[in-house]
Design a protein around this motif. Structure first.
Motif, mmCIF file in Angstrom:
data_model
loop_
_atom_site.group_PDB
_atom_site.id
_atom_site.type_symbol
_atom_site.label_atom_id
_atom_site.label_comp_id
_atom_site.label_asym_id
_atom_site.label_seq_id
_atom_site.Cartn_x
_atom_site.Cartn_y
_atom_site.Cartn_z
ATOM 1 N N THR A 185 -17.166 27.028 -23.993
ATOM 2 C CA THR A 185 -16.807 25.796 -24.700
ATOM 3 C C THR A 185 -15.809 26.087 -25.810
ATOM 4 N N LEU A 186 -16.023 27.195 -26.518
ATOM 5 C CA LEU A 186 -15.118 27.582 -27.601
ATOM 6 C C LEU A 186 -13.719 27.875 -27.066
ATOM 7 N N VAL A 187 -13.643 28.630 -25.974
ATOM 8 C CA VAL A 187 -12.341 28.943 -25.365
ATOM 9 C C VAL A 187 -11.612 27.658 -24.993
ATOM 10 N N ASN A 188 -12.291 26.777 -24.280
ATOM 11 C CA ASN A 188 -11.642 25.557 -23.793
ATOM 12 C C ASN A 188 -11.258 24.609 -24.921
ATOM 13 N N SER A 189 -12.060 24.576 -25.979
ATOM 14 C CA SER A 189 -11.738 23.686 -27.098
ATOM 15 C C SER A 189 -10.463 24.138 -27.800
ATOM 16 N N TYR A 190 -10.306 25.441 -27.989
ATOM 17 C CA TYR A 190 -9.063 25.956 -28.567
ATOM 18 C C TYR A 190 -7.893 25.736 -27.610
ATOM 19 N N ALA A 191 -8.143 25.941 -26.317
ATOM 20 C CA ALA A 191 -7.069 25.840 -25.323
ATOM 21 C C ALA A 191 -6.537 24.418 -25.180
ATOM 22 N N ASN A 192 -7.295 23.437 -25.629
ATOM 23 C CA ASN A 192 -6.800 22.061 -25.597
ATOM 24 C C ASN A 192 -5.611 21.866 -26.531
ATOM 25 N N ASP A 193 -5.476 22.757 -27.520
ATOM 26 C CA ASP A 193 -4.426 22.599 -28.528
ATOM 27 C C ASP A 193 -3.392 23.718 -28.537
ATOM 28 N N VAL A 194 -3.783 24.914 -28.105
ATOM 29 C CA VAL A 194 -2.881 26.062 -28.198
ATOM 30 C C VAL A 194 -3.244 27.071 -27.108
ATOM 31 N N ALA A 195 -2.278 27.891 -26.724
ATOM 32 C CA ALA A 195 -2.534 28.907 -25.699
ATOM 33 C C ALA A 195 -3.556 29.924 -26.198
ATOM 34 N N VAL A 196 -4.564 30.180 -25.386
ATOM 35 C CA VAL A 196 -5.599 31.160 -25.714
ATOM 36 C C VAL A 196 -5.391 32.396 -24.848
ATOM 37 N N ILE A 197 -5.364 33.560 -25.485
ATOM 38 C CA ILE A 197 -5.178 34.823 -24.779
ATOM 39 C C ILE A 197 -6.501 35.569 -24.714
ATOM 40 N N LEU A 198 -6.985 35.830 -23.515
ATOM 41 C CA LEU A 198 -8.159 36.683 -23.339
ATOM 42 C C LEU A 198 -7.660 38.118 -23.222
ATOM 43 N N ALA A 199 -7.907 38.907 -24.262
ATOM 44 C CA ALA A 199 -7.334 40.249 -24.352
ATOM 45 C C ALA A 199 -8.416 41.314 -24.384
ATOM 46 N N CYS A 200 -9.426 41.125 -23.567
ATOM 47 C CA CYS A 200 -10.537 42.068 -23.499
ATOM 48 C C CYS A 200 -11.250 41.836 -22.169
ATOM 49 N N THR A 201 -11.509 42.892 -21.421
ATOM 50 C CA THR A 201 -12.106 42.743 -20.094
ATOM 51 C C THR A 201 -13.452 42.043 -20.151
ATOM 52 N N GLU A 202 -14.270 42.371 -21.146
ATOM 53 C CA GLU A 202 -15.585 41.735 -21.253
ATOM 54 C C GLU A 202 -15.462 40.228 -21.442
ATOM 55 N N LEU A 203 -14.419 39.789 -22.137
ATOM 56 C CA LEU A 203 -14.216 38.352 -22.333
ATOM 57 C C LEU A 203 -13.692 37.702 -21.054
ATOM 58 N N SER A 204 -12.920 38.451 -20.271
ATOM 59 C CA SER A 204 -12.496 37.952 -18.958
ATOM 60 C C SER A 204 -13.707 37.738 -18.060
ATOM 61 N N ILE A 205 -14.670 38.642 -18.156
ATOM 62 C CA ILE A 205 -15.898 38.519 -17.373
ATOM 63 C C ILE A 205 -16.709 37.312 -17.842
ATOM 64 N N ALA A 206 -16.738 37.090 -19.148
ATOM 65 C CA ALA A 206 -17.552 36.007 -19.713
ATOM 66 C C ALA A 206 -16.963 34.629 -19.450
ATOM 67 N N TYR A 207 -15.634 34.554 -19.339
ATOM 68 C CA TYR A 207 -14.998 33.242 -19.188
ATOM 69 C C TYR A 207 -15.065 32.780 -17.738
ATOM 70 N N LYS A 208 -15.649 31.615 -17.523
ATOM 71 C CA LYS A 208 -15.839 31.080 -16.174
ATOM 72 C C LYS A 208 -14.978 29.849 -15.906
ATOM 73 N N GLY A 209 -14.155 29.479 -16.868
ATOM 74 C CA GLY A 209 -13.349 28.277 -16.723
ATOM 75 C C GLY A 209 -12.025 28.539 -16.029
ATOM 76 N N ALA A 210 -11.209 27.480 -15.973
ATOM 77 C CA ALA A 210 -9.891 27.589 -15.342
ATOM 78 C C ALA A 210 -8.884 26.733 -16.101
ATOM 79 N N HIS A 211 -8.993 26.728 -17.420
ATOM 80 C CA HIS A 211 -8.086 25.931 -18.243
ATOM 81 C C HIS A 211 -6.667 26.469 -18.099
ATOM 82 N N GLN A 212 -5.713 25.573 -17.864
ATOM 83 C CA GLN A 212 -4.333 26.007 -17.628
ATOM 84 C C GLN A 212 -3.699 26.637 -18.860
ATOM 85 N N ASN A 213 -4.318 26.454 -20.020
ATOM 86 C CA ASN A 213 -3.765 27.002 -21.252
ATOM 87 C C ASN A 213 -4.458 28.300 -21.667
#
Length: 232
Positions: A185-213
């Motif tokens: 939810t935190l990732v997607n809420s930020y991504a609604n306004d600005v590009a979010v960069i997942l810069a850690c493998t563990e966070l890539s594993i944790a993120y299950k969304g597909a927000h275009q930003n």
């Protein structure tokens, strides 16, 4: 369009911890199979490191990191690979330092460079980094973006602590559904306004969304590696 394997491309993967390496291997196979179908899996050479010789010196004890990483990088040359995938975002700085001295014969899929290229294609000029606490709070990773005139917005200290907590929980294999939902939810809420960069493998594993930003460095690496293997 029929895809054909390049006959002169040998992919190498450096094993760097069970969780991240497994994630990269599984995702490589999924993306490769998506392109070739049937029972296809990605042809590659895996060289597993003793991650305990590397991890204690992350993120920035470069002298020790260089000394312990170099033998594996040289071994990859002996194995005659043409392209290397390194399943650790932070370790690419060490690779850069070594490559200036060694000039390795193979190329790599550099997650930061690939992400910046994608941001520029999409005319993104501001980002938020989701990474380790070190990379969110220091300039070590930010400087790559700042040098390309991309503004880096800092999240609150509480959110930094939470993001780093998720990173550690994923690494330890003890995340809860409630925490993962809160993180997504935190990732997607930020991504609604600005590009979010997942810069850690563990966070890539944790993120299950597909927000275009949302720009996932690990997936940029993996997709680029698959492109190196195929020709249309």
């Amino acid at each position: 369009m029929n895809l054909v394997l390049k006959s002169n491309t040998n992919i190498g993967v450096l094993g760097l911890g069970s969780l991240s390496t497994l994630f990269y291997l599984e995702t490589l196979n999924k993306v490769y199979n998506r392109n070739f179908g049937d029972y296809s899996t990605c042809p590659l050479l895996l060289l597993n490191t003793n991650f305990n010789e590397i991890n204690p010196f992350l993120p920035d004890q470069y002298k020790s990191l260089e000394a312990n990483l170099l033998p594996y990088l040289k071994k990859m040359e002996e194995l005659n690979i043409s392209h290397l995938l390194i399943p650790n975002i932070t370790l690419h700085k060490t690779w850069e330092l070594l490559n200036k001295k060694q000039s390795f014969k193979y190329t790599i899929s550099h997650p930061i460079e690939l992400t910046i290229q994608s941001l520029k294609r999409n005319k993104q000029t501001k980002i938020i980094l989701f990474a380790s606490f070190f990379n969110m709070s220091s300039n070590c990773l930010k400087i790559y973006f700042l040098n390309e005139n991309i503004e880096v917005i800092t999240v609150s200290d509480d959110n930094m602590q939470f993001i780093d907590h998720i990173r550690k929980q994923v690494y330890s294999g003890i995340t809860t559904m409630i925490e993962l939902e809160k993180f997504n939810t935190l990732v997607n809420s930020y991504a609604n306004d600005v590009a979010v960069i997942l810069a850690c493998t563990e966070l890539s594993i944790a993120y299950k969304g597909a927000h275009q930003n949302v720009y996932d460095m690990a997936h940029h690496q993996i997709n680029d590696t698959i492109k190196k293997l195929i020709t249309s």
